[in-house]
Design a protein around this motif. Structure first.
Motif, mmCIF file in Angstrom:
data_model
loop_
_atom_site.group_PDB
_atom_site.id
_atom_site.type_symbol
_atom_site.label_atom_id
_atom_site.label_comp_id
_atom_site.label_asym_id
_atom_site.label_seq_id
_atom_site.Cartn_x
_atom_site.Cartn_y
_atom_site.Cartn_z
ATOM 1 N N ILE A 1 -50.647 58.654 34.050
ATOM 2 C CA ILE A 1 -51.789 58.509 33.151
ATOM 3 C C ILE A 1 -51.705 57.192 32.381
ATOM 4 O O ILE A 1 -52.598 56.359 32.431
ATOM 5 N N LEU B 1 -56.838 67.368 29.713
ATOM 6 C CA LEU B 1 -55.809 67.502 30.746
ATOM 7 C C LEU B 1 -55.426 68.963 30.981
ATOM 8 O O LEU B 1 -55.037 69.339 32.086
ATOM 9 N N CYS C 1 -47.865 60.856 31.809
ATOM 10 C CA CYS C 1 -48.250 61.560 33.028
ATOM 11 C C CYS C 1 -48.711 62.971 32.703
ATOM 12 O O CYS C 1 -48.524 63.468 31.592
#
Length: 272
Positions: free
Chosen positions: A151, A163, A184
């Motif tokens: 990310i 997310l 991430c």
């Protein structure tokens, strides 16, 4: 006595040798401190050594013989029985960042980080959306980041909420935060095998505890079933906390080590 080039090189060589040995011991002790199981093993070894010294001083023959057998075969037994814990130490040494956290946050950055995380957790709690947020500290989580979806975005409650939204393909995994960045999503962590863990806890809670046992990270959990909040840190899981509890623990755990040392020194001076 004249100083030759050979003597200077010899002194430098010995100094570097001693520093490397101390560096190894430092990281081993640091890894032990971050693992509850390894701490217990270390305490057990210290107790055996103390008992051996006592038996030698007071000439306790039977105890001395038994301890000699323990000391003789103990290392082999420890390697066999505690193989997973020893492997964890070696993995931590491999993942450790020699210069510490990749970015030391300012006071404003830490406050913003805590604010955005708390905002997202408050929303996720109310909507009963499951979430697992892991904050990296001194021990690198690079191995888990490499296997997840990258990310590298600025921290924000809106991004964290999106997310973990149920329709998001990454909502089942964990999010890793480095500094003030979301590195991430969809990260998979090892689940804890601690027999004392509540059997009713779900996969997220066990994964949070598992990564907190292996590293010095902070793992935050929102239960999908109940909306309850939990935090795993230093090998312990604190379950069913209020949002204020989470906020205070985050503020305390994210303080730089230097600030903590200075505060402890001030308390020590006041109590003298």
């Amino acid at each position: 006595m004249s100083i030759t080039l050979e003597s200077v090189i010899s002194i430098i060589n010995k100094t570097v040798d001693i520093l490397l040995v101390w560096l190894v011991f430092y990281y081993i002790l640091k890894s032990i401190k971050n693992s509850v199981k390894l701490t217990l093993i270390f305490k057990g070894v210290i107790i055996i050594i103390i008992l051996k010294i006592v038996s030698d001083v007071f000439n306790f023959v039977t105890m001395g013989v038994l301890l000699e057998y323990i000391i003789m075969w103990g290392p082999l037994a420890l390697i066999i029985v505690f193989q997973p814990e020893i492997r964890t130490v070696l993995e931590q040494l491999g993942r450790s960042q020699l210069l510490g956290r990749h970015k030391v946050l300012t006071v404003d950055e830490r406050e913003r980080l805590v604010y955005e995380i708390i905002q997202s957790m408050e929303y996720l709690r109310k909507m009963k959306i499951g979430a697992l947020i892991v904050i990296e500290r001194d021990v690198s989580l690079r191995d888990y980041i490499e296997k997840a979806k990258k990310i590298y975005g600025d921290i924000s409650s809106e991004l964290l909420i999106s997310l973990f939204f149920p329709n998001n393909p990454l909502h089942d995994g964990g999010v890793i935060i480095q500094g003030d960045k979301i590195s991430c999503a969809g990260a998979v962590f090892p689940t804890s095998n601690n027999p004392k863990t509540n059997k009713h806890l779900g996969t997220r809670h066990r994964a949070a505890l598992g990564i907190a046992e292996e590293t010095d990270c902070i793992a935050l959990v929102v239960s999908e079933e109940t909306g309850r909040l939990s935090i795993a840190v230093k090998g312990e899981l604190f379950y069913n906390l209020t949002i204020d509890d989470i906020r205070m623990m985050l503020i305390d755990e994210l303080r730089p080590k230097q600030d903590i040392d200075e505060e402890e020194e001030e308390i020590y001076e006041e109590n003298k």
